[in-house]
Design a protein around this motif. Structure first.
Motif, PDB file in Angstrom:
ATOM      1  N   TYR A 184      22.666  10.697 -23.485  1.00 12.61           N
ATOM      2  CA  TYR A 184      23.047   9.545 -22.660  1.00 12.61           C
ATOM      3  C   TYR A 184      23.204   9.909 -21.184  1.00 12.61           C
ATOM      4  CZ  TYR A 184      23.795   7.328 -27.169  1.00 12.61           C
ATOM      5  OH  TYR A 184      23.606   6.812 -28.428  1.00 12.61           O
ATOM      6  N   GLU A 185      22.788  11.139 -20.828  1.00 18.10           N
ATOM      7  CA  GLU A 185      22.840  11.623 -19.448  1.00 18.10           C
ATOM      8  C   GLU A 185      24.230  11.411 -18.831  1.00 18.10           C
ATOM      9  OE1 GLU A 185      19.518   9.546 -17.606  1.00 18.10           O
ATOM     10  OE2 GLU A 185      18.208  11.241 -18.067  1.00 18.10           O
ATOM     11  N   LEU A 186      25.252  11.760 -19.588  1.00 17.70           N
ATOM     12  CA  LEU A 186      26.624  11.556 -19.131  1.00 17.70           C
ATOM     13  C   LEU A 186      26.987  12.484 -17.974  1.00 17.70           C
ATOM     14  CD1 LEU A 186      28.440  11.196 -22.593  1.00 17.70           C
ATOM     15  CD2 LEU A 186      27.566   9.394 -21.116  1.00 17.70           C
ATOM     16  N   TYR A 187      26.249  13.579 -17.805  1.00 13.89           N
ATOM     17  CA  TYR A 187      26.508  14.501 -16.698  1.00 13.89           C
ATOM     18  C   TYR A 187      26.304  13.822 -15.343  1.00 13.89           C
ATOM     19  CZ  TYR A 187      21.451  14.831 -17.374  1.00 13.89           C
ATOM     20  OH  TYR A 187      20.124  14.528 -17.558  1.00 13.89           O
ATOM     21  N   LEU A 188      25.596  12.704 -15.319  1.00 13.01           N
ATOM     22  CA  LEU A 188      25.390  11.968 -14.070  1.00 13.01           C
ATOM     23  C   LEU A 188      26.695  11.385 -13.538  1.00 13.01           C
ATOM     24  CD1 LEU A 188      22.081  10.043 -14.900  1.00 13.01           C
ATOM     25  CD2 LEU A 188      22.341  12.131 -13.546  1.00 13.01           C
ATOM     26  N   TYR A 189      27.696  11.293 -14.406  1.00  9.37           N
ATOM     27  CA  TYR A 189      28.994  10.745 -13.989  1.00  9.37           C
ATOM     28  C   TYR A 189      29.960  11.838 -13.522  1.00  9.37           C
ATOM     29  CZ  TYR A 189      27.162   6.755 -16.580  1.00  9.37           C
ATOM     30  OH  TYR A 189      26.371   5.727 -17.037  1.00  9.37           O
ATOM     31  N   ASP A 190      29.513  13.090 -13.499  1.00 13.66           N
ATOM     32  CA  ASP A 190      30.395  14.202 -13.132  1.00 13.66           C
ATOM     33  C   ASP A 190      30.455  14.442 -11.628  1.00 13.66           C
ATOM     34  OD1 ASP A 190      31.045  14.616 -15.766  1.00 13.66           O
ATOM     35  OD2 ASP A 190      29.572  16.209 -16.088  1.00 13.66           O
ATOM     36  N   GLU A 191      29.757  13.613 -10.858  1.00 16.96           N
ATOM     37  CA  GLU A 191      29.783  13.682  -9.395  1.00 16.96           C
ATOM     38  C   GLU A 191      29.428  15.082  -8.891  1.00 16.96           C
ATOM     39  OE1 GLU A 191      33.670  12.195  -8.345  1.00 16.96           O
ATOM     40  OE2 GLU A 191      33.070  10.119  -8.655  1.00 16.96           O
ATOM     41  N   ARG A 192      28.343  15.607  -9.437  1.00 15.49           N
ATOM     42  CA  ARG A 192      27.884  16.925  -9.021  1.00 15.49           C
ATOM     43  C   ARG A 192      27.431  16.906  -7.564  1.00 15.49           C
ATOM     44  NH1 ARG A 192      24.004  18.745 -14.085  1.00 15.49           N
ATOM     45  NH2 ARG A 192      25.673  19.390 -15.510  1.00 15.49           N
ATOM     46  N   PRO A 193      27.697  17.979  -6.816  1.00 13.95           N
ATOM     47  CA  PRO A 193      27.243  18.027  -5.423  1.00 13.95           C
ATOM     48  C   PRO A 193      25.734  18.158  -5.351  1.00 13.95           C
ATOM     49  CG  PRO A 193      28.203  20.129  -6.085  1.00 13.95           C
ATOM     50  CD  PRO A 193      28.464  19.167  -7.212  1.00 13.95           C
ATOM     51  N   ASP A 194      25.159  17.766  -4.222  1.00 12.18           N
ATOM     52  CA  ASP A 194      23.718  17.894  -4.024  1.00 12.18           C
ATOM     53  C   ASP A 194      23.308  19.359  -4.154  1.00 12.18           C
ATOM     54  OD1 ASP A 194      23.549  15.198  -3.567  1.00 12.18           O
ATOM     55  OD2 ASP A 194      23.667  15.377  -1.385  1.00 12.18           O
ATOM     56  N   GLY A 195      22.227  19.586  -4.877  1.00 16.05           N
ATOM     57  CA  GLY A 195      21.725  20.945  -5.037  1.00 16.05           C
ATOM     58  C   GLY A 195      22.390  21.730  -6.143  1.00 16.05           C
ATOM     59  N   TYR A 196      23.289  21.071  -6.895  1.00 16.17           N
ATOM     60  CA  TYR A 196      23.968  21.787  -7.989  1.00 16.17           C
ATOM     61  C   TYR A 196      22.952  22.169  -9.061  1.00 16.17           C
ATOM     62  CZ  TYR A 196      27.091  22.769 -11.911  1.00 16.17           C
ATOM     63  OH  TYR A 196      27.737  23.370 -12.964  1.00 16.17           O
ATOM     64  N   GLU A 197      22.982  23.418  -9.469  1.00 13.23           N
ATOM     65  CA  GLU A 197      22.065  23.910 -10.490  1.00 13.23           C
ATOM     66  C   GLU A 197      22.842  24.192 -11.770  1.00 13.23           C
ATOM     67  OE1 GLU A 197      19.740  27.197  -9.228  1.00 13.23           O
ATOM     68  OE2 GLU A 197      18.965  26.182  -7.447  1.00 13.23           O
ATOM     69  N   GLU A 198      22.430  23.538 -12.836  1.00 15.54           N
ATOM     70  CA  GLU A 198      23.087  23.745 -14.125  1.00 15.54           C
ATOM     71  C   GLU A 198      22.734  25.115 -14.676  1.00 15.54           C
ATOM     72  OE1 GLU A 198      22.571  21.671 -18.399  1.00 15.54           O
ATOM     73  OE2 GLU A 198      23.094  20.308 -16.777  1.00 15.54           O
ATOM     74  N   LYS A 199      23.751  25.799 -15.194  1.00 14.18           N
ATOM     75  CA  LYS A 199      23.510  27.128 -15.751  1.00 14.18           C
ATOM     76  C   LYS A 199      22.654  27.008 -17.014  1.00 14.18           C
ATOM     77  CE  LYS A 199      27.958  28.812 -14.104  1.00 14.18           C
ATOM     78  NZ  LYS A 199      29.298  29.299 -14.494  1.00 14.18           N
ATOM     79  N   PRO A 200      21.613  27.830 -17.125  1.00 18.66           N
ATOM     80  CA  PRO A 200      20.768  27.776 -18.343  1.00 18.66           C
ATOM     81  C   PRO A 200      21.528  28.279 -19.553  1.00 18.66           C
ATOM     82  CG  PRO A 200      20.146  29.654 -16.986  1.00 18.66           C
ATOM     83  CD  PRO A 200      21.152  28.862 -16.182  1.00 18.66           C
TER      84      PRO A 200
END
Length: 234
Positions: free
Chosen positions: A149-165
């Motif tokens: 459901y792409e809930l991570y979109l609600y976490d207000e990540r900063p621009d350029g944030y890279e998710e850890k693999p």
């Protein structure tokens, strides 16, 4: 007349079914989840995914009768059903108690210092390690819901944030000269640390067993100020 009544009942049933969809559940509760996220630095995606998982997106019996969306056990005063789960006056109060419950247990409280509000994967795994659920696949299921459901979109990540693999699990290598060589090259490669929100250079250096001056020298830092997401050589 009977046909008209039947059609009306079917329409009402369809509308009721639509109101129970997971997407509508998310839309209804995301605002409060984000408020809790901003106050406690706990990912809104985790709050929502755990609620969806434990309450079947609000459709479970304890969610409908007890406003219990996180599977928390305890006494209740409800006369409509018999249950070992506690009741809440509102759904929001169930959400509030979930966060306060994590704060109240030492094995969950450490997660607030260890992970930021963007690292939902480690939050899910940490909550599972703390014994929140008995199922070994609980964290994977929660992470799966966040991705679906792409809930991570609600976490207000900063621009350029890279998710850890995700860590890659490799089969153990056979003992050989090549394997030894590979092992040496891996150990000699520079280690890095990704700065989290709230990190302080002096405290970070103490935690990593080094000094602030050493970290500044290795990374060419002119100031001790750190930014979330910044990578430091160790």
């Amino acid at each position: 007349m009977k046909k008209i009544l039947t059609v009306c009942l079917l329409l009402l049933s369809a509308l009721f079914g639509k109101a129970q969809s997971t997407e509508d559940y998310i839309a209804e509760h995301v605002e409060h989840a984000q408020e809790l996220m901003r106050e406690h630095q706990l990912p809104a995606s985790i709050i929502l995914a755990v609620a969806i998982h434990e309450s079947a997106a609000g459709k479970s019996k304890i969610a409908r009768y007890l406003n219990n969306h996180f599977g928390v056990k305890g006494a209740n005063s409800n006369t409509e059903i018999r249950s070992s789960y506690r009741d809440y006056p509102t759904v929001d109060s169930s959400y509030n108690h979930f966060v306060s419950f994590l704060h109240s247990r030492s094995y969950f409280e450490v997660l607030f210092d260890k992970y930021d509000q963007y690292d939902y994967k480690n939050w899910a795994r940490g909550i599972q390690r703390g014994g929140y659920a008995h199922s070994r696949s609980w964290a994977s299921q929660v992470i799966g819901l966040i991705k679906k459901y792409e809930l991570y979109l609600y976490d207000e990540r900063p621009d350029g944030y890279e998710e850890k693999p995700d860590p890659i699990v490799e089969a153990p290598a056979k003992k050989s000269r090549t394997a030894k060589s590979t092992k040496r090259s891996k150990s000699s490669s520079a280690k890095t640390y990704t700065v989290k929100k709230g990190d302080n250079l002096n405290k970070l250096a103490e935690r990593l067993g080094t000094t602030a001056a050493s970290l500044m020298q290795k990374n060419g830092l002119k100031s001790s100020a750190l930014q979330p997401g910044q990578k430091l050589k160790l």
